[in-house]
Design a protein around this motif. Sequence first.
Motif, mmCIF file in Angstrom:
data_model
loop_
_atom_site.group_PDB
_atom_site.id
_atom_site.type_symbol
_atom_site.label_atom_id
_atom_site.label_comp_id
_atom_site.label_asym_id
_atom_site.label_seq_id
_atom_site.Cartn_x
_atom_site.Cartn_y
_atom_site.Cartn_z
ATOM 1 N N MET A 1 -57.949 -11.068 65.650
ATOM 2 C CA MET A 1 -58.560 -11.973 64.688
ATOM 3 C C MET A 1 -58.943 -13.273 65.383
ATOM 4 O O MET A 1 -58.202 -13.770 66.217
ATOM 5 C CB MET A 1 -57.559 -12.322 63.597
ATOM 6 N N ASN A 2 -60.032 -13.801 64.958
ATOM 7 C CA ASN A 2 -60.412 -15.075 65.538
ATOM 8 C C ASN A 2 -59.848 -16.216 64.684
ATOM 9 O O ASN A 2 -59.287 -15.997 63.602
ATOM 10 C CB ASN A 2 -61.927 -15.177 65.712
ATOM 11 N N ASP A 3 -59.987 -17.426 65.136
ATOM 12 C CA ASP A 3 -59.412 -18.596 64.466
ATOM 13 C C ASP A 3 -60.011 -18.833 63.089
ATOM 14 O O ASP A 3 -59.321 -19.263 62.166
ATOM 15 C CB ASP A 3 -59.611 -19.848 65.324
ATOM 16 N N SER A 4 -61.289 -18.527 62.922
ATOM 17 C CA SER A 4 -61.946 -18.753 61.640
ATOM 18 C C SER A 4 -61.352 -17.855 60.550
ATOM 19 O O SER A 4 -61.097 -18.308 59.436
ATOM 20 C CB SER A 4 -63.446 -18.477 61.785
ATOM 21 N N GLN A 5 -61.086 -16.598 60.871
ATOM 22 C CA GLN A 5 -60.491 -15.687 59.894
ATOM 23 C C GLN A 5 -59.062 -16.105 59.546
ATOM 24 O O GLN A 5 -58.646 -16.017 58.391
ATOM 25 C CB GLN A 5 -60.505 -14.249 60.430
ATOM 26 N N LYS A 6 -58.325 -16.559 60.518
ATOM 27 C CA LYS A 6 -56.946 -17.006 60.276
ATOM 28 C C LYS A 6 -56.926 -18.223 59.353
ATOM 29 O O LYS A 6 -56.092 -18.326 58.467
ATOM 30 C CB LYS A 6 -56.253 -17.335 61.591
ATOM 31 N N ARG A 7 -57.863 -19.120 59.568
ATOM 32 C CA ARG A 7 -57.935 -20.318 58.718
ATOM 33 C C ARG A 7 -58.267 -19.940 57.273
ATOM 34 O O ARG A 7 -57.700 -20.481 56.331
ATOM 35 C CB ARG A 7 -58.971 -21.300 59.258
ATOM 36 N N TRP A 8 -59.229 -19.023 57.097
ATOM 37 C CA TRP A 8 -59.588 -18.594 55.743
ATOM 38 C C TRP A 8 -58.421 -17.894 55.060
ATOM 39 O O TRP A 8 -58.157 -18.116 53.878
ATOM 40 C CB TRP A 8 -60.806 -17.672 55.767
ATOM 41 N N GLN A 9 -57.708 -17.059 55.792
ATOM 42 C CA GLN A 9 -56.547 -16.387 55.217
ATOM 43 C C GLN A 9 -55.481 -17.396 54.820
ATOM 44 O O GLN A 9 -54.876 -17.307 53.750
ATOM 45 C CB GLN A 9 -55.963 -15.373 56.201
ATOM 46 N N LEU A 10 -55.232 -18.357 55.679
ATOM 47 C CA LEU A 10 -54.251 -19.397 55.382
ATOM 48 C C LEU A 10 -54.682 -20.210 54.166
ATOM 49 O O LEU A 10 -53.861 -20.513 53.277
ATOM 50 C CB LEU A 10 -54.060 -20.314 56.595
ATOM 51 N N LEU A 11 -55.970 -20.526 54.073
ATOM 52 C CA LEU A 11 -56.487 -21.280 52.933
ATOM 53 C C LEU A 11 -56.313 -20.492 51.638
ATOM 54 O O LEU A 11 -55.885 -21.039 50.610
ATOM 55 C CB LEU A 11 -57.961 -21.627 53.152
#
Length: 80
Positions: A1-11
């Motif tokens: 996973m890239n950082d953008s997907q991790k941020r969206w999941q966390l959000l």
Amino acid sequence: MNDSQKRWQLLVIVNVICLAGGWWYSQGYAAPPETKQPFANSVQQRETMIRLLQESNQLIREQNQLLKSGKLKVQVTQSR
């Protein structure tokens, strides 16, 4: 996973947790129960008294204007 997907999941996870917490609090499980005050609310009593006094003052002003105008006619009759 890239950082953008991790941020969206966390959000999304944080939003779900916040919504669940807000729902839980609004249902009264975490909110303190409303209690009846042992005494009357003095602020509301003062506001009511001030409003009633203002209404009385307005009626007295109208009565004084009528008395000063000279248009008032008093008729006295004897009761039977």
